[in-house]
Write an enzyme that holds these catalytic residues in place. Structure first.
Site, mmCIF file in Angstrom:
data_model
loop_
_atom_site.group_PDB
_atom_site.id
_atom_site.type_symbol
_atom_site.label_atom_id
_atom_site.label_comp_id
_atom_site.label_asym_id
_atom_site.label_seq_id
_atom_site.Cartn_x
_atom_site.Cartn_y
_atom_site.Cartn_z
ATOM 1 N N ASP A 189 0.832 -1.215 0.000
ATOM 2 C CA ASP A 189 0.000 0.000 0.000
ATOM 3 C C ASP A 189 0.860 1.256 0.000
ATOM 4 O O ASP A 189 2.038 1.219 0.359
ATOM 5 C CB ASP A 189 -0.904 0.010 1.238
ATOM 6 C CG ASP A 189 -0.100 0.065 2.526
ATOM 7 O OD1 ASP A 189 0.869 -0.730 2.649
ATOM 8 O OD2 ASP A 189 -0.402 0.889 3.409
ATOM 9 N N GLU A 190 0.257 2.343 -0.412
ATOM 10 C CA GLU A 190 0.838 3.687 -0.309
ATOM 11 C C GLU A 190 2.301 3.768 -0.749
ATOM 12 O O GLU A 190 3.151 4.246 -0.001
ATOM 13 C CB GLU A 190 0.699 4.186 1.139
ATOM 14 C CG GLU A 190 -0.748 4.352 1.582
ATOM 15 C CD GLU A 190 -0.876 4.934 2.973
ATOM 16 O OE1 GLU A 190 -1.751 5.794 3.178
ATOM 17 O OE2 GLU A 190 -0.095 4.527 3.869
#
Lengths: 583, 583
Positions: B350-351
């Site tokens: 993620d991210e």
């Protein structure tokens, strides 16, 4: 290449843990920030086994101390022993003298009043000077409370330091010279002990925490609709019927302990009997039951909405047409007058569910006989009689009232103090309507500490969201009222969702933001410095075994300068925008 | 008149304290609610000094238990001693036998697998039957974990009861017959130990709490940008550089204790190495530093926004063009494989701050050589290689990934499990894009337990407001995914603002709402029963010395029927409206 370049600069420090390099602030971090502070670069070591506390009291002209002066020295000694030397001491029979030149603390009071705290808040003087050098600590204050504020500062400056097998305490940045005084005389904390009962030990510890942040008023919302934990000696059956359980009652002895502990810490205790609304708990007493409107006990079926304030638990309203209503007030204010020395008493006056008055078919006649035109005026009539009842028992008592957008029909007289819990944006309406009153600011959208956890249905509550440390810092009374018309502010804790178990982590350190803001001169808020103060105050409490929450992540705590440096310097206006956009 | 009428009905009961009349539920209140429960009206007394625990294990055909069968009896005995007999016992040398006919507990396992927990989550069987009558307690389950779930039920049924000078325990509503099994196989709890370090003792206690609510997965987000507290034996300098302090590291011994404690409680531990993003902490090691993009250590000035995710602390990104990137993954997955027996490993994903890739001038060439068209595809390429690296070390390992609206470019293969943290309303987009994956639901707008306290600037955070107990109850995976494609859910705790001091009061009892909902059959949510379960679970924890918060006021806890009766029967749809209106 770039990556390799970085790697080279790196070889030497790879084995340093992240926080080995984190720098502590190179100055004393104190909450609240003192008005004037100069400091040096020495460390003053204190050996608690060789530390003498002395005090000298000069009375204000014409006053005579009502307590033995020894009490003052004893109180200071107690503060030093418990709060400054927070890890205790280990003094051997034959002491091996330690490398400490700080021989002791001298406290000088120059204008002491007869009582430890003067009867009126506005006669209080909490200013002090504090000097810590390598040989001694000296405090000078006009009144006793100033000495206590100085000790709070000293306790925050003092850190435990173990040295050569003996407990020692260190004050960094000596020599330290502080000249300090508060911006506002009223820096309060309100706790509701009716929705949930709090143990005496929780209240005593909370007073210690309040004193550490230089709060000076404990507004005790002791009873309400849900329960009546105040031991009413004049009408004991009110307590027997209204308390949750026999254990969940504050005995006379416990109230005295709490008031005495507060006074010792320079904190005034303002008791509240919220009326005529929020009095359902009184109705469990068979004598007063007939004077409580909307009261139901044995629920045959659902609690009618007409009996609830915004769908909450059932409420009750004292009926002004019954003489017993004022017998009750005489009883409560008589007990208050016996147990609470302060001249401030809060009469409530908020959220009177007027539909409850319809329950009494005789009320119309009563109003007609007394030229009362509507229920608003009926409440005005009652509150005036409540004030009269209070001051008839003790003419020196001042009445405080809850005030918000719904009570702008209320009428007050000189000396009445309004505690405003409405929205900040409507404060100016209030001051237009009541230009001659004095005010305590507790705007629900900034200072209600219980908000953000939903209502009893787990839905959004009226005062959500949670008031963050920064939201609290972003309110300043002087943006709304200038001069001495504003006595100060208080943060409020309603207790549907708070109890002994979670009060500390819910309130601290963020709750100290209000005391910080109201004590210190109004200055542009520096985010890095604010966070350092919040973190330092949390560590102060943790060092004394009190659990807290965190206001920022651990990395930001240790790297506040880098964490916040990219953020535009925060000003109140800026924050207003931010919250306007997010609420 | 009316008031007087009320008063008359009153004379007799005026001296009863409010809660003297409060009625406890007339049935066993259990969280989660068992599928089938019958109960009686007797009370079974248990004397811990005369209570025998025996177990009998029949293996699944073809399987041979890898541990000594005595271990199973010992684990059951330990659970009974610590969790059921929670106040201990006081057995005199010459016991004065007590009025208790409950001679003991027999546990029967009928289809035990070789490991205490089968290697794959979906081969787990937590079903059980529990019988408590006045003479004995018997539990039958197919697998070990079913016995543990039954013991969790038994512990909630058992209350301390002091009788004739001896500790006894009472089970009300006997005879009790329960047949029970979970609706979803994955009921998880994720904790971030990188933003803030949690003591081993906190994790062990949290596992006990999870087991009490029948959670069965601990998803350990052990490292991240902020710190690297995992003791990486393959590359110890990563830990030495990335940990906050030497004390804030989970030693090999501590990880083993935590995994063993979890297994004993029938809880799987799923370790996560979030990559290629969220890897800044690795960059403190001089060897791997060159493979971390956006890494800065000695901040010459402000941290550039290009180095932050949404203005948070600085992040770091593993550069797929460096062989060292995969050396690191080999090292971490080798350690994971040694310490974590479960076949699930979370790879994060993620991210990923793609702007960080611009830092490497050689990356364009690398992408060209590998036919990678853009940064999205670069991340896809990396995650595939990460999965390959994991399964090259142990082909039985399954990869979990963070999935939300920003990662719908990702590509997965059969067996990959998506942990969805986006908004609930977008779940269907995901399942359209990835129809063949299995899912764990952790929608940020329902299950992020750290929300509601603002971001690091004290402003609103993306996932505010606070997720109330009711908000948590209002989400049901079956509203979005049907059948076995959904493995279950997990609540997530990110730790910027959580630590050892406030974790329990922040999470419990509300966090148990998810385990309650996912264990039990989906039923119309009855507010009164839900609140009774939340209150009962809080009391269960309080009885064992664990602090909690409250979900409703004290009066509503004791009068749930009246407090909520006026509220329309709550259905998920109704709640959706409510929150749509309030967010």
């Amino acid at each position: 290449m770039l990556g390799l370049g970085l790697a080279l600069t790196f070889m030497t420090s790879a084995l340093a843990y992240q926080f080995d390099n984190a720098k502590d602030p190179a100055y004393p971090v104190l909450l609240p920030t003192p008005r004037n502070l100069t400091f040096g670069s020495q460390t003053a070591l204190i050996d608690p086994c060789f530390f003498a506390v002395t005090s000298n009291v000069t009375m204000k002209e014409g006053d005579t101390l009502k307590v033995d002066p020894k009490v003052i020295t004893a109180n200071i000694q107690e503060y030093v022993t418990n709060k400054v030397f927070y890890k205790g001491s280990d003094c051997p029979a034959t002491a091996n003298y330690l490398a400490s030149n700080v021989v002791g603390l001298t406290a000088e009071i120059t204008h002491q009043t007869a009582d430890l705290l003067p009867p009126d808040l506005e006669d209080g003087d909490e200013s002090y000077t504090l000097q810590v050098n390598s040989s001694a600590i000296s405090i000078v204050a006009n009144q006793y409370s100033g000495i206590i504020r100085a000790l709070a500062t000293l306790a925050q400056l003092t850190k435990y330091s173990y040295s050569t097998g003996r407990f020692t305490y260190a004050v960094k940045f000596a020599p330290i010279n502080i000249t300090d005084s508060p911006r506002y005389p009223y820096r309060g904390f309100m706790l509701d002990t009716s929705r949930r009962f709090f143990q005496e030990s929780t209240l005593l510890q909370t007073l210690d925490i309040l004193a550490a942040a230089k709060f000076n008023v404990f507004h005790w919302h002791i009873v309400d609709d849900d329960s009546f934990p105040f031991n009413l000696t004049t009408y004991p059956n009110v307590t027997k019927g209204g308390a949750f359980t026999p254990e969940q009652v504050y005995s006379v002895e416990q109230v005295k302990n709490i008031v005495a502990h507060a006074e010792k810490l320079g904190i005034r205790v303002v008791p509240e009997f919220d009326n005529p609304g929020h009095t359902r708990a009184v109705g469990f007493d068979s004598y007063f039951n007939e004077a409580i409107r909307c009261f139901m006990k044995d629920w045959s079926n659902n609690v009618p909405d007409a009996y609830r304030i915004n769908g909450g638990p059932p409420t009750g309203v004292l009926d002004p047409s019954f003489d017993k209503t004022y017998e009750l007030l005489v009883g409560i204010f008589t007990d208050f007058n016996t147990l609470f020395p302060d001249n401030m008493v809060h009469l409530g006056g908020d959220e009177v569910l007027q539909s409850c008055f319809n329950e009494n078919p005789n009320l119309a006649k009563f109003m007609e006989d007394n030229n009362i035109t509507d229920y608003d005026q009926l409440i005005v009539w009652h509150m005036a009689k409540a004030r009269y009842t209070l001051q008839n028992i003790n003419r020196d008592k001042k009445a405080l009232y809850w005030s918000n957008e719904d009570t702008f029909y209320q009428e007050y007289k000189d000396g009445d103090i309004l505690v405003y819990w409405g929205l900040a944006q409507n404060i100016t309406n209030m001051t237009d309507i009541y230009p001659n009153q004095k005010y305590v600011m507790a705007p629900g959208d900034y200072y209600y500490m219980d908000c953000g956890f939903g209502n009893k249905y787990g839905e959004k509550a009226w005062c959500d969201p949670f008031k963050t440390w920064w939201k609290i810092y972003s309110f300043d009374p002087s943006d709304y009222i200038t001069g001495t018309q504003c006595l100060g502010s208080e943060i409020a804790v309603w207790s549907e969702l708070n109890g002994d178990q979670n009060l500390n982590v819910k309130l601290w350190p963020r709750g100290a933001a209000m005391a910080d803001k109201l004590w210190s001169d109004k200055v542009p808020t520096d985010l890095v410095a604010i966070v350092q103060r919040q973190v330092a105050f949390a560590e102060y409490l943790n060092d004394r075994g009190i659990a807290t929450s965190s206001v920022v992540g651990r990395w930001c705590e240790k790297n506040a300068d880098h964490c916040f440096a990219a953020y535009p310097e925060a000003k109140a206006e800026k924050v207003e925008e931010l919250f306007a956009a997010t609420e």
